[in-house]
Design an enzyme around this catalytic site. Structure first.
Site: not given
Ligand code: GLC
Ligand code: CA
Length: 554
Positions: A328-329, A255, A199, A98
């Site tokens: 995980h979100d 992402e 991320d 990540d």
């Molecule tokens: C992304 C991650 C999340 C995190 C955010 C800030 O969306 O998946 O878990 O809180 O970024 O890093």
């Protein structure tokens, strides 16, 4: 070397804190992952995406990094990581790290320096602005609640944080920041890792005039048009591609919240100039309401079909899709899109898996999804550990916008901790996750839902996933077939075909608990690739039935 191996791969996401605890402190760790490599091999996944394992004060469970080149104490050591990498590679499993470079932790030495004085060499590594009329520089809100600006007493200036105030945003306009990030990425690549999940990568480039946003504009409190897919984002990623990615044989996924199909064609262009693929969020936000995800709106099937089909059709031949229901979100897939009651849990989990894995793109399995793990539906805010759940709860109930009762219900449906409860390995205490006290409660349904009871059961959700993964290796049509949606208006059936040369794959999924008349007949000489009931009846769909049949033209 097959340069585009990531097109035929299946990725498995590990949230290390909740995967497997090897030393009884209640927190999952790298040695825990090592212990479970054979389980992952058995499942047949090709790549592990591991959520952040770097040094972190854990304000946001590792998404707040204080040292990019060291391992979080709770998770182990760099030697443990090296053994994990070697152990995975021995089993022909790749490791995807990540990469969190939109922001660091406020405890990162760069930020510690940056905040010291206006002329510190690291000052410009972050985004500092003077107060405007004694207040925040603009009206942007942070993703976890409150303003996106935090006043730092030492210099009387504000710094930007799109997430928590312990996650200051890096200033990507600064050449030196970019150079240092690429250097760090190259260091990991030299170590032998196989890819990056990036991320919130669509947020790197901010509109430099920092204008006020319209109220309620998107996820990042009023700021979306000025931070999502900003003016220099593709320039930055192309540079990253030249400086790092193109030098190694990697899998990369960005992402990219707020991404449109048009944008995705640039991010994930098949010419290889940026990333391999992106995570889009349109389907995951379909049932949002006036307070974002905090609602009990159901997911509307016709819209879900429309959105997923749009991505299938429009990226074909131009860019590459990633496929996911949860991570995980997000809440647990079976609780959100299926039915997690004991009666329908297994069959609907298998149906969802069929629907997703037969599409074009690289499927992502989130830990526990392969067991049909469900939401935990905590009844008290005190059970939650996630900063997003907690901060939003107090902000929205405190201001009277949502009652406590409703908010607890919404958290039960959408809160991130639903996905973060410990992995359910067996039916012993704490689901075999830890011998200590787990950092987050274990879902009490672990006695019924756990890996030990599924691995050797050929009718289990686990075995079903295993089969889907192996089908992908056997049938090129699953990777390359042209996608076409059938019955677009139907609000209970999700059906589509994939076509490749003389072959046609028909996929039919019943998203409801009703027995339905199905207008799509089953082909007479079809080869049944997979189905979640033992027998199929032409013209009828049982509750949550799914079926994939292959036919070949004579
Ligand atoms: C992304 C991650 C999340 C995190 C955010 C800030 O969306 O998946 O878990 O809180 O970024 O890093
Ligand atoms: Ca541990």
């Amino acid at each position: 070397m097959n340069k585009q191996w990531w097109k035929s791969s299946v990725v498995y996401q590990i949230y290390p804190r909740s995967f497997m605890d090897s030393n009884g402190d209640g927190i999952g760790d790298l040695n825990g992952i090592i212990r479970k490599l054979d389980y992952l091999k058995e499942l047949g996944v090709d790549v592990l995406w591991i959520s952040p394992i770097y040094k972190s004060p854990n304000d946001d469970n590792g998404y707040d990094i204080s040292d990019y080149q060291d391992i979080m104490d709770e998770f182990g050591t760099m030697e443990d990581f090296d053994r994990l990498l070697a152990g995975a590679h021995e089993r022909k499993i790749k490791i995807m790290m990540d990469l969190v470079v939109n922001h660091t932790s406020d405890e990162h030495p760069w930020f510690q320096e940056s905040r010291k004085s206006k002329d510190n060499p690291y000052r410009d590594f972050y985004i500092w602005r003077d107060p405007v009329d004694g207040k925040e520089p603009n009206n942007w809100g942070a993703c976890f609640g409150g303003s996106a600006w935090e006043l730092d007493e030492q210099t009387g200036m504000y710094y930007l944080h799109l997430f928590s105030k312990k996650q200051p945003d890096l200033n990507w306009e600064n050449d030196e920041v970019r150079r240092r990030i690429y250097e760090m990425m190259n260091w990991w690549c030299e170590k032998g890792i196989d890819g990056f999940r990036m991320d919130v990568i669509s947020l790197l480039s901010k509109v430099q005039t920092f204008p006020d946003g319209e109220k309620g504009d998107g996820l990042y409190g009023n700021s979306d048009p000025y931070v999502c897919n900003g003016p220099r984002i593709h320039e930055f990623l192309q540079e990253m591609n030249r400086e790092v990615l193109s030098k190694y044989d990697l899998i990369t996924v960005g992402e990219t919240s707020g991404v449109t199909v048009e944008q995705a064609k640039k991010y994930a262009n098949l010419d290889g100039s940026e990333l391999n693929m992106v995570f889009q969020f349109e389907h995951a936000f379909l049932n949002n309401g006036p307070y974002g995800k905090w609602t009990d709106n159901p997911v509307p099937l016709p819209e879900l079909k429309e959105v997923l089909s749009k991505w299938q059709t429009e990226l074909e031949g131009k860019a590459w899709n990633s496929l996911y229901w949860d991570n995980h979100d997000q809440p647990r897939a079976v609780s959100r899109y299926g039915n997690d009651s004991p009666r329908y849990r297994e069959v609907s989990a298998k149906m969802l898996a069929t629907c997703l894995h037969m599409m074009q793109g690289t499927p992502y399995i989130y830990q526990g999804e392969e067991l049909g793990m469900t939401n935990i539906y905590f009844e008290s805010i005190d059970d939650y550990k996630d900063i997003e759940c907690i901060d939003n709860y107090y902000e929205l109930t405190g201001s009277g916008l949502i009652s406590k009762e409703d908010m607890i219900r919404y958290l039960g449906l959408r809160g991130r901790d639903n996905a973060r409860t410990p992995m359910q390995w067996d039916d012993t205490e704490n689901a075999g996750f830890t011998t200590g006290t787990p950092w987050l409660k274990v879902n009490p349904n672990y006695k019924q839902i756990n890996a030990a009871s599924q691995v050797h059961d050929e009718n289990s959700v686990f075995s079903y996933y295993k089969k889907l993964i192996s089908l992908r290796k056997q049938y090129p049509i699953i990777i390359d077939g042209h996608y076409e949606l059938l019955l677009p208006e139907d609000d209970k059936i999700f059906a589509y075909t994939r076509t490749l040369g003389k072959e046609k794959l028909l996929v039919i999924c019943n998203f409801s608990e009703e027995t339905l008349d199905c207008p799509l007949g089953l082909p007479e000489h079809g080869e049944l690739l997979i189905a979640n009931y033992e027998t199929q009846e032409d013209g009828v769909l049982k509750p949550y039935e799914a079926i994939a049949v292959l036919t070949t033209e004579e």
